[in-house]
Scaffold this motif. Structure first.
Motif, PDB file in Angstrom:
ATOM      1  N   ARG A 147       5.105  27.000   6.987  1.00 44.56           N
ATOM      2  CA  ARG A 147       5.639  26.695   8.323  1.00 44.56           C
ATOM      3  C   ARG A 147       4.971  27.573   9.399  1.00 44.56           C
ATOM      4  NH1 ARG A 147       8.619  22.555   7.326  1.00 44.56           N
ATOM      5  NH2 ARG A 147      10.599  22.571   6.210  1.00 44.56           N
ATOM      6  N   LYS A 148       4.556  28.762   8.995  1.00 41.29           N
ATOM      7  CA  LYS A 148       3.955  29.682   9.961  1.00 41.29           C
ATOM      8  C   LYS A 148       2.467  29.384  10.165  1.00 41.29           C
ATOM      9  CE  LYS A 148       2.994  34.610  10.519  1.00 41.29           C
ATOM     10  NZ  LYS A 148       2.831  35.800   9.676  1.00 41.29           N
ATOM     11  N   SER A 149       1.756  29.069   9.068  1.00 41.43           N
ATOM     12  CA  SER A 149       0.311  28.881   9.191  1.00 41.43           C
ATOM     13  C   SER A 149      -0.148  27.605   8.486  1.00 41.43           C
ATOM     14  CB  SER A 149      -0.414  30.097   8.630  1.00 41.43           C
ATOM     15  OG  SER A 149      -1.807  29.902   8.692  1.00 41.43           O
ATOM     16  N   ALA A 150      -0.278  27.680   7.164  1.00 38.44           N
ATOM     17  CA  ALA A 150      -0.728  26.500   6.426  1.00 38.44           C
ATOM     18  C   ALA A 150      -0.392  26.652   4.947  1.00 38.44           C
ATOM     19  CB  ALA A 150      -2.234  26.296   6.586  1.00 38.44           C
ATOM     20  N   GLY A 151      -0.099  25.526   4.329  1.00 37.85           N
ATOM     21  CA  GLY A 151       0.168  25.501   2.882  1.00 37.85           C
ATOM     22  C   GLY A 151      -0.544  24.320   2.256  1.00 37.85           C
ATOM     23  N   ILE A 152      -0.939  24.501   1.002  1.00 37.01           N
ATOM     24  CA  ILE A 152      -1.690  23.472   0.271  1.00 37.01           C
ATOM     25  C   ILE A 152      -0.883  23.117  -0.971  1.00 37.01           C
ATOM     26  CG2 ILE A 152      -3.838  23.016  -0.994  1.00 37.01           C
ATOM     27  CD1 ILE A 152      -4.912  25.518   0.818  1.00 37.01           C
ATOM     28  N   CYS A 153      -0.761  21.827  -1.244  1.00 36.97           N
ATOM     29  CA  CYS A 153       0.034  21.405  -2.409  1.00 36.97           C
ATOM     30  C   CYS A 153      -0.657  20.240  -3.103  1.00 36.97           C
ATOM     31  CB  CYS A 153       1.431  20.993  -1.946  1.00 36.97           C
ATOM     32  SG  CYS A 153       2.545  20.555  -3.286  1.00 36.97           S
ATOM     33  N   ASP A 154      -0.688  20.283  -4.433  1.00 36.86           N
ATOM     34  CA  ASP A 154      -1.267  19.191  -5.219  1.00 36.86           C
ATOM     35  C   ASP A 154      -0.237  18.063  -5.312  1.00 36.86           C
ATOM     36  OD1 ASP A 154      -2.311  17.494  -7.165  1.00 36.86           O
ATOM     37  OD2 ASP A 154      -3.239  19.141  -8.288  1.00 36.86           O
ATOM     38  N   VAL A 155      -0.544  16.924  -4.683  1.00 38.07           N
ATOM     39  CA  VAL A 155       0.389  15.794  -4.695  1.00 38.07           C
ATOM     40  C   VAL A 155      -0.186  14.609  -5.475  1.00 38.07           C
ATOM     41  CG1 VAL A 155       1.610  16.459  -2.592  1.00 38.07           C
ATOM     42  CG2 VAL A 155      -0.437  15.031  -2.422  1.00 38.07           C
ATOM     43  N   THR A 156      -1.134  14.913  -6.370  1.00 39.39           N
ATOM     44  CA  THR A 156      -1.796  13.859  -7.149  1.00 39.39           C
ATOM     45  C   THR A 156      -0.814  13.031  -7.968  1.00 39.39           C
ATOM     46  OG1 THR A 156      -3.732  15.276  -7.320  1.00 39.39           O
ATOM     47  CG2 THR A 156      -3.587  13.481  -8.900  1.00 39.39           C
ATOM     48  N   THR A 157       0.295  13.645  -8.362  1.00 36.43           N
ATOM     49  CA  THR A 157       1.201  12.958  -9.289  1.00 36.43           C
ATOM     50  C   THR A 157       1.899  11.761  -8.669  1.00 36.43           C
ATOM     51  OG1 THR A 157       3.056  14.360  -8.669  1.00 36.43           O
ATOM     52  CG2 THR A 157       1.667  15.136 -10.463  1.00 36.43           C
ATOM     53  N   LEU A 158       1.959  11.685  -7.347  1.00 37.97           N
ATOM     54  CA  LEU A 158       2.549  10.501  -6.729  1.00 37.97           C
ATOM     55  C   LEU A 158       1.774   9.280  -7.208  1.00 37.97           C
ATOM     56  CD1 LEU A 158       3.143  11.665  -3.045  1.00 37.97           C
ATOM     57  CD2 LEU A 158       4.787  11.553  -4.905  1.00 37.97           C
ATOM     58  N   GLY A 159       2.501   8.202  -7.526  1.00 37.78           N
ATOM     59  CA  GLY A 159       1.826   6.997  -7.982  1.00 37.78           C
ATOM     60  C   GLY A 159       1.014   6.381  -6.869  1.00 37.78           C
ATOM     61  N   LYS A 160      -0.176   5.891  -7.229  1.00 40.02           N
ATOM     62  CA  LYS A 160      -1.015   5.205  -6.238  1.00 40.02           C
ATOM     63  C   LYS A 160      -1.355   3.826  -6.789  1.00 40.02           C
ATOM     64  CE  LYS A 160      -3.321   9.654  -5.501  1.00 40.02           C
ATOM     65  NZ  LYS A 160      -3.077  10.180  -6.866  1.00 40.02           N
ATOM     66  N   ILE A 161      -1.090   2.822  -5.988  1.00 40.61           N
ATOM     67  CA  ILE A 161      -1.371   1.456  -6.424  1.00 40.61           C
ATOM     68  C   ILE A 161      -2.244   0.792  -5.375  1.00 40.61           C
ATOM     69  CG2 ILE A 161      -0.381  -0.771  -7.062  1.00 40.61           C
ATOM     70  CD1 ILE A 161       2.231   0.814  -7.738  1.00 40.61           C
ATOM     71  N   ASP A 162      -3.374   0.297  -5.841  1.00 37.47           N
ATOM     72  CA  ASP A 162      -4.303  -0.400  -4.955  1.00 37.47           C
ATOM     73  C   ASP A 162      -3.867  -1.860  -4.872  1.00 37.47           C
ATOM     74  OD1 ASP A 162      -7.005   0.401  -3.721  1.00 37.47           O
ATOM     75  OD2 ASP A 162      -7.395  -1.601  -4.539  1.00 37.47           O
ATOM     76  N   ILE A 163      -3.597  -2.316  -3.663  1.00 36.19           N
ATOM     77  CA  ILE A 163      -3.114  -3.684  -3.472  1.00 36.19           C
ATOM     78  C   ILE A 163      -4.105  -4.415  -2.582  1.00 36.19           C
ATOM     79  CG2 ILE A 163      -1.213  -5.120  -2.622  1.00 36.19           C
ATOM     80  CD1 ILE A 163       0.623  -2.671  -3.039  1.00 36.19           C
ATOM     81  N   GLN A 164      -4.703  -5.466  -3.114  1.00 36.49           N
ATOM     82  CA  GLN A 164      -5.693  -6.216  -2.334  1.00 36.49           C
ATOM     83  C   GLN A 164      -5.385  -7.699  -2.391  1.00 36.49           C
ATOM     84  OE1 GLN A 164      -9.852  -5.204  -2.723  1.00 36.49           O
ATOM     85  NE2 GLN A 164      -9.392  -3.229  -3.677  1.00 36.49           N
ATOM     86  N   GLY A 165      -6.039  -8.452  -1.516  1.00 34.28           N
ATOM     87  CA  GLY A 165      -5.869  -9.899  -1.491  1.00 34.28           C
ATOM     88  C   GLY A 165      -5.507 -10.354  -0.088  1.00 34.28           C
ATOM     89  N   THR A 166      -5.757 -11.639   0.138  1.00 32.38           N
ATOM     90  CA  THR A 166      -5.505 -12.157   1.481  1.00 32.38           C
ATOM     91  C   THR A 166      -4.015 -12.187   1.805  1.00 32.38           C
ATOM     92  OG1 THR A 166      -5.625 -14.376   0.544  1.00 32.38           O
ATOM     93  CG2 THR A 166      -7.616 -13.547   1.588  1.00 32.38           C
ATOM     94  N   ASP A 167      -3.171 -12.189   0.774  1.00 39.82           N
ATOM     95  CA  ASP A 167      -1.725 -12.188   1.007  1.00 39.82           C
ATOM     96  C   ASP A 167      -1.101 -10.816   0.777  1.00 39.82           C
ATOM     97  OD1 ASP A 167      -1.565 -14.931   1.623  1.00 39.82           O
ATOM     98  OD2 ASP A 167      -1.558 -15.449  -0.507  1.00 39.82           O
ATOM     99  N   ALA A 168      -1.929  -9.778   0.704  1.00 42.02           N
ATOM    100  CA  ALA A 168      -1.397  -8.450   0.384  1.00 42.02           C
ATOM    101  C   ALA A 168      -0.365  -7.997   1.410  1.00 42.02           C
ATOM    102  CB  ALA A 168      -2.535  -7.433   0.287  1.00 42.02           C
ATOM    103  N   GLY A 169      -0.627  -8.285   2.709  1.00 40.64           N
ATOM    104  CA  GLY A 169       0.314  -7.877   3.744  1.00 40.64           C
ATOM    105  C   GLY A 169       1.644  -8.612   3.607  1.00 40.64           C
ATOM    106  N   ALA A 170       1.567  -9.918   3.361  1.00 33.63           N
ATOM    107  CA  ALA A 170       2.782 -10.714   3.188  1.00 33.63           C
ATOM    108  C   ALA A 170       3.558 -10.233   1.960  1.00 33.63           C
ATOM    109  CB  ALA A 170       2.414 -12.186   3.021  1.00 33.63           C
ATOM    110  N   PHE A 171       2.815  -9.863   0.936  1.00 30.77           N
ATOM    111  CA  PHE A 171       3.423  -9.372  -0.299  1.00 30.77           C
ATOM    112  C   PHE A 171       4.211  -8.087  -0.023  1.00 30.77           C
ATOM    113  CE2 PHE A 171       2.861  -6.807  -4.255  1.00 30.77           C
ATOM    114  CZ  PHE A 171       3.530  -7.633  -5.141  1.00 30.77           C
ATOM    115  N   LEU A 172       3.596  -7.165   0.712  1.00 27.36           N
ATOM    116  CA  LEU A 172       4.265  -5.901   1.038  1.00 27.36           C
ATOM    117  C   LEU A 172       5.524  -6.153   1.860  1.00 27.36           C
ATOM    118  CD1 LEU A 172       1.159  -3.709   1.852  1.00 27.36           C
ATOM    119  CD2 LEU A 172       2.776  -3.336  -0.023  1.00 27.36           C
TER     120      LEU A 172
END
Lengths: 95, 965, 187
Positions: free
Chosen positions: B624-649
């Motif tokens: 909060r005072k200066s800067a902190g670094i945290c490994d957040v790799t564990t959050l799930g990441k899903i690649d969503i593609q396609g012409t209907d991807a926005g409608a799907f979301l």
């Protein structure tokens, strides 16, 4: 159990996740009149037959296909396995 | 001298072993039981209830009596059947269920007290008062219960699991199994032949019968040699098929190393095989059953077939003076074979009206009393008595799917029900075909039929063999004398107990079993069940099939727990997932926490920080005072593609996504169809038809599954493609007032607020390497998440730490992350508990009612929207010196701590170093309208009861000025 | 600016690790770039012809196929994992996207996986202890996703004596431990 995957042939059911009644394919229209009653029915009022049952299974440790498996709940005999996407389309689902 | 000529033992080698501390010798090919008998040791154990002296009654896995503690130290294994324990040099065994010694057992007093220990003793004695159940009765019963002792040390051996596939699984390598395997193997089918014995051949090894003009044992050995030469045949000796499961899956335990003093380095002790087969032939033979008579349980009294097996296979005579009591012709084989070995044999043929009515000999059989058909009784001195009441087909596996066995009067035994398991047939003695000829013929025929099903042609080539009938006249128990006649020797169930059960109304076979414990010992009633059933049938005047049948569940014989666990023990219980910063964090002495399979940095102690709170407080304050670094790799990441991807979301998220612009990120709230919150996260629009969704760490897999369900099952014509990229990118959060300055040192592009505003995303480079940047914040600070290909994850954490040196930046772990998110009032796992709606979480307005997203309709249900429902609140102690307790419940002052008065509960509690006191989030009924109210927070388990004030859940920077800075 | 970040292999070293246990060799292989390729709805035929023109094989269910520059593994209906040499195709999705344009969805997967190449003359015996994929029957080219020691992996039979396993990169150590343990149990 062994599920005879339409594309991959016989696979151990340990590779799959079970969801339940394939009637879930027929999700009501949430914007239509009377949607609330229909969603209560859809979400909570499932048939639980002793005998032949169409079920949704997901090949999680495989090709990630959702399947409709027709299985006798009293004997575990599986009489049909179809791609859920094909079934959904055939039963009128689209976009 | 009990060793006689002949047998399949290697007399050129001597093996030393000990039993109860006394040294003996035996030979390769011996079992512990055969070697003990060869050394004139008949007394091998004590019975469970009466502590009666006992010896082996069988020569196989059905043995109820000769069960011992095998080996010493950590490898000590209780309840091991001496009759199937392959002898090895240095073997050490101890008798069990006796004290102080096998020959003098103080608990044998139970035998004298037997009138008190009849069936139902426990039920009748330990009924009242109820207050005694747990404190007094249970310890007494537990002390008396159980046979062997566990070493209470870790099992030092390894166990493997494995998978096998075949066309035809053959269970049992006797004449039927071998002929089936030869037929199918010669036809080219993939065959697995499994047998629990270390020497294949089944009864052929125990008999003097001929097959194809040569000795049965030699024919078996030649057949095994031929099968071993076929590449399509897999021989599994020392392997017990323990159960049949659905659709041709069988489970088997291979004892790889049990015949050795200890496994060879790296080798497993046993392997649990999962066998996938198209067809199965159960050729597990038959198990002989006794005839009950008074004192029929003395060491030296055996099944007639076992007595013969010890003589023929192991060259052991249990005595020079021997008697055989039989009601069928198979018993006569024992007479003939033993006489041929030069022993003196007396025949008592029940079919002629002769009966054995009693026996004598305290620690071993000395004499039997015979009553001849003419009523004359005589007592003769014998040291062994073989008893044959007939043979029960070994249909155990065939009944695993509840197929009810069928009674057959010809052999007075149950046969496996036809088609009791799809794809399985029974052959040979297991199918009630007791002659060698019938077994061979049936094995061949069943193999041909099984292969024909699979489109393979096999031809018959059946060797000649005897085809004698059994000629059995049923006799179950001798109606003479007042003493006890044992039905189930291991659990000490006698004919009297069955009578008592009948008298007290427990006549159904299931009641009989539970009331008397018939068949509930380690042998599961392999020798005693049918006998007990027959006695009950006679008592009730019904036929045996009218009385009931017994079926079996897996496992066929006891299985070591280690075999079921396999390699998944201790540190290998489950795999671990390491984050990209793991190596660096380990070097720094990080404390890790398990989150699912992930190991995440919990906090990073620095020198002089003896308590975790000091480390966490420093990480929070410095971020909060200066800067902190945290490994957040564990959050799930899903690649969503396609012409209907926005409608799907727009359909899988409750809030609006259609309006998200390219290069922007948005927080998304995902509901289940029942209206409860499933997960939350951010989704970034990386291109026109390209999105990256993040999920919580715990829900990465379920959310992916849900998205696949939505696109395949609900909306099959939406053009959407999915793939997980959780592992592909190493992602770090950089947060705090100096976050931008720190990160700008590494990112090659301009990331000023103008160029990269709050909630922006895009592709950048880090010192030339491809990267993705997201300006999102979980901590409430000015923050970014930077992702690089995982191979650079280690270099990236080092680069970030180096770049942060001038700002005195910290690396923070999950604890500090948790503190900062509670300070900001962000919901996480404790609030996303599967029972909470968006409204409960204070996110009700996010649920758009203008579109048909999953869960929208049911989230508006009456009850879900009740104004007095739970709402997310902030909580702080009135006295800042007091600490909140997670899980505590809210009570209005003066209310008693009952469920009726429960107002809600504290979901998350942390110490806020920023505020200098404990803070929490919780769900409180009508919480939105209760700011400033003072309540009690009571945790009866932690015994805390403190006064708290209800406040906004946003403890820190409620306007969000810092993250937009 | 030159790339200053130093890559590590999935097992956390500068150079890939190789273990020989008896007749079995297990080698970490970071020399392959991976990208998933999924045909957009209704554009399956177009994807097939574009792939053919680019020399990218698109094998059927349960199969893998290698061509001169590219190889591919079937992942699911209309979805493949495309392989190419890392040295020439480090940014593989940037190379594939122009080939397919908007006809396919392409996602970089290189760093999502640890690749182990297992060579042995007794592969079927080794895999009996690892997973239900039957190598006695599955010949060269067979490929499947299955479970090894609780981990979802792709098993690709390259030749009679060589199998590739793609496992989740974060569990590289656990997978390596499972493979070497099984190899030791057989040696």
């Amino acid at each position: 159990m062994i599920i005879n995957h339409p594309l991959l042939g016989p696979r151990d059911s340990q590779e799959f996740i079970y969801l339940g009644d394939a009637a879930l394919i027929h999700r009501p229209d949430g914007m239509a009149e009377g949607a609330l009653e229909r969603f209560v029915d859809y979400t909570y009022l499932r048939d639980n037959p002793a005998g032949s049952h169409r079920e949704l299974w997901y090949h999680e440790q495989g090709d990630r296909s959702w399947l409709v498996v027709t299985r006798d709940t009293t004997t575990h005999e599986i009489t049909a396995v179809e791609m859920a996407r094909d079934v959904a389309r055939a039963e009128g689902r689209s976009k | 001298m009990s060793r006689i000529s002949g047998g399949q033992i290697d007399r050129s080698q001597t093996l030393r072993f000990s039993f109860d501390g006394v040294s003996y010798t035996g030979h390769p090919g011996d079992t512990l039981a055969s070697a003990l008998l060869a050394n004139n040791v008949r007394l091998m154990g004590r019975s469970f209830k009466y502590h009666r002296p006992r010896g082996a009654i069988s020569a196989g896995s059905e043995e109820p009596n000769a069960i011992v503690e095998l080996r010493t130290g950590a490898r000590q294994e209780p309840n091991t059947r001496a009759t199937v324990t392959e002898l090895f040099d240095g073997l050490s065994a101890q008798s069990q269920n006796r004290w102080p010694s096998l020959k003098f057992d103080a608990m044998a007093i139970n035998d004298r007290l037997s009138p008190f220990f009849a069936a139902g003793f426990y039920y009748k004695t330990f009924m009242w008062p109820a207050a005694f159940w747990e404190k007094i009765y249970e310890p007494i019963i537990r002390r008396a219960a159980g046979l062997g002792r566990l070493s209470k040390q870790d099992d030092p051996d390894a166990y493997d699991k494995g998978f096998l596939h075949c066309d035809l699984l053959i269970i049992g390598a006797g004449p039927a199994g071998l002929s089936a395997a030869l037929t199918a193997g010669r036809a080219g089918a993939r065959v697995i032949l499994a047998d629990e014995d270390f020497r294949m051949g089944g009864r052929l090894n125990a008999e003097t019968l001929e097959v194809g003009g040569t000795s049965g044992a030699d024919w078996a050995a030649q057949s095994v040699l031929e099968l071993a030469s076929l590449p399509n045949v897999r021989l599994l000796p020392r392997t017990t098929v323990i159960g049949a499961f659905d659709h041709g899956i069988y489970s088997a335990v291979e004892r790889v190393s049990d015949h050795l003093a200890q496994p060879l380095p790296g080798k497993p002790r046993q392997i649990l095989w999962r066998i996938y087969t198209k067809r199965t032939i159960l050729a597990a033979g038959a198990i002989e059953r006794p005839i009950a008579f008074e004192n029929n349980d003395r060491p030296g009294i055996m099944l007639a077939g076992a007595l013969r097996a010890y003589a023929n296979r192991w060259g052991v005579a249990v005595g020079e003076q021997v008697a055989v009591f039989t009601n069928n012709d198979d018993g006569l084989r024992t007479v003939n074979d033993l006489q041929a070995k030069g022993l003196n044999v007396t025949l008592i043929d029940a079919r002629k009206g002769d009966e054995v009515i009693d026996s004598a000999g305290r620690l071993g059989l000395k004499s039997i009393t015979i009553r001849r058909a003419n009523g004359k009784t005589e007592t003769i001195h014998v040291s062994a008595l073989g008893v044959s009441g007939g043979w029960n087909p070994n249909l155990n596996i065939a009944s695993n799917h509840r197929g009810r066995p069928v009674w057959d009067d010809t052999i007075a035994a149950f046969l496996p029900a036809p088609e009791s398991i799809a794809g399985l047939t029974c052959a040979g003695a297991a199918a009630g075909a007791f002659s060698t000829h019938a077994a061979l013929t049936m094995g061949v025929a069943h193999a041909i039929a099984a292969l024909a099903d699979l489109g393979v042609t096999a031809t018959a080539d059946t060797p000649s063999a005897e085809d004698a009938p059994l000629n059995l006249t049923p006799l179950w128990y001798v109606h003479s004398g007042k003493g006890r006649a044992w039905v189930d020797p291991q659990n000490d169930v006698t004919v009297k107990d069955v009578k008592l059960a009948k008298q007290e109304g427990f006549v159904s076979v299931e009641h009989l079993k539970r009331y008397t414990t018939l068949g509930m010992a380690t042998d599961q009633g392999k020798t005693g069940n049918v006998l007990g059933l027959a006695v009950m049938a006679e008592l009730t005047g019904k036929t045996i099939p009218q009385t009931g049948t017994t079926i079996y569940r897996p496992p066929y014989t006891p299985v070591a727990m280690g075999a079921l666990a396999g390699r998944a023990r201790g540190a290998d219980f489950k795999p671990t997932r390491q984050t990209p910063s793991h190596k660096w964090a380990e070097e720094q002495g990080a404390v890790f926490v398990e989150v699912g399979y992930w190991l995440r940095t919990q906090w990073l102690p620095r020198n002089g920080e003896p308590t975790w709170r000091q480390s966490v407080d420093r990480e929070v304050l410095q971020t909060r005072k200066s800067a902190g670094i945290c490994d957040v790799t564990t959050l799930g990441k899903i690649d969503i593609q396609g012409t209907d991807a926005g409608a799907f979301l727009d359909r899988v998220y409750a809030n609006n996504f259609a309006s998200l612009a390219v290069g922007k990120v948005r927080y998304g709230l995902m509901l289940r169809e029942d209206g409860m919150v499933m997960d939350d996260g951010t989704t970034a629009r990386m291109g026109q038809n390209e999105y990256v969704m993040t999920t919580t760490t715990a829900n990465a897999v379920p959310v992916f599954r849900h998205l696949e369900y939505c696109r395949q099952v609900l909306w099959p014509d939406l053009d959407v493609q999915l793939i997980s990229t959780t592992e592909a990118w190493a992602q770090y959060s950089v947060a705090g007032p100096n976050a931008r300055k720190l990160l700008q040192k590494l990112v090659d592009q301009d990331i000023s607020d103008a160029a990269f505003p709050y909630m922006a995303c895009g592709a950048v480079t880090v010192q030339g390497s491809r990267a993705r940047l997201f300006r999102i914040s979980f901590s409430g600070e000015l923050a970014y998440e930077i992702a690089v290909p995982t191979r650079y994850g280690d270099a990236m954490i080092r680069a970030l730490v180096e770049a942060g040196r001038e700002f005195d930046a910290v690396v923070y772990g999950t604890e500090a992350l948790g503190v900062m998110r509670v300070e900001k009032g962000h919901v996480a796992g404790n609030e996303l508990n599967g029972q909470s709606s968006a409204l409960n979480m204070g996110l009700g307005k996010m649920v758009s009612r203008k579109k048909d997203a999953i869960g929208m309709v049911l989230s508006q249900r009456e009850g879900m929207t009740a104004p007095n429902g739970y709402r997310l609140v902030g909580v702080k102690p009135v006295n800042p010196a007091e600490s909140l307790t997670a899980g505590a419940h809210f009570l209005v002052k003066g209310a008693t701590a009952t469920a009726d008065n429960d107002g809600g509960w504290l979901t998350s509690v942390v110490y806020s170093p920023h505020l200098g006191h404990s803070i929490g989030l919780g769900y409180l009924k009508s919480g939105d309208n209760r700011r400033g109210e003072r309540l009690r927070s009571v945790n009866l388990l932690a015994k805390t009861d403190i006064e708290v004030e209800i406040v906004s859940p946003h403890f820190f920077d409620p306007e969000g000025e810092r993250l937009r800075g | 600016m030159a790339n200053a970040l130093k890559p590590l292999t999935p097992l956390g070293h500068d150079a890939p690790q190789s273990d020989t246990i008896g007749a079995i060799t297990i080698t970490e292989n970071p020399n392959t770039a991976l990208a998933s390729l999924a045909a957009r709805l209704g554009r399956e035929a177009e994807v097939a012809s574009l792939a053919a023109a680019a020399g990218i094989p698109l094998p059927g269910p349960g199969q893998s196929e290698a061509a001169a520059t590219y190889g591919a593994i079937w992942l699911g209906p209309q979805q493949w994992m495309v392989e190419a040499a890392f040295a020439t195709h480090e940014d593989i999705s940037a190379i594939l996207k122009p080939i397919f344009g908007e006809a396919a969805s392409i996602t970089e997967q290189t760093d999502a996986w640890v690749r182990f190449d297992v060579t042995s003359t007794t592969l079927p015996a080794l895999f009996e202890r690892l997973c239900s994929f039957d190598l006695h029957k599955a010949g060269a080219g067979a490929a499947t996703r299955t479970v090894i020691d609780h981990l979802g992996c792709y098993v690709i039979r390259r030749t009679d004596t060589r199998v590739t396993i793609l496992g989740p990169r974060s569990s590289a150590h656990s997978l390596h431990h499972a493979l070497t343990t099984a190899a030791k149990a057989l040696s």
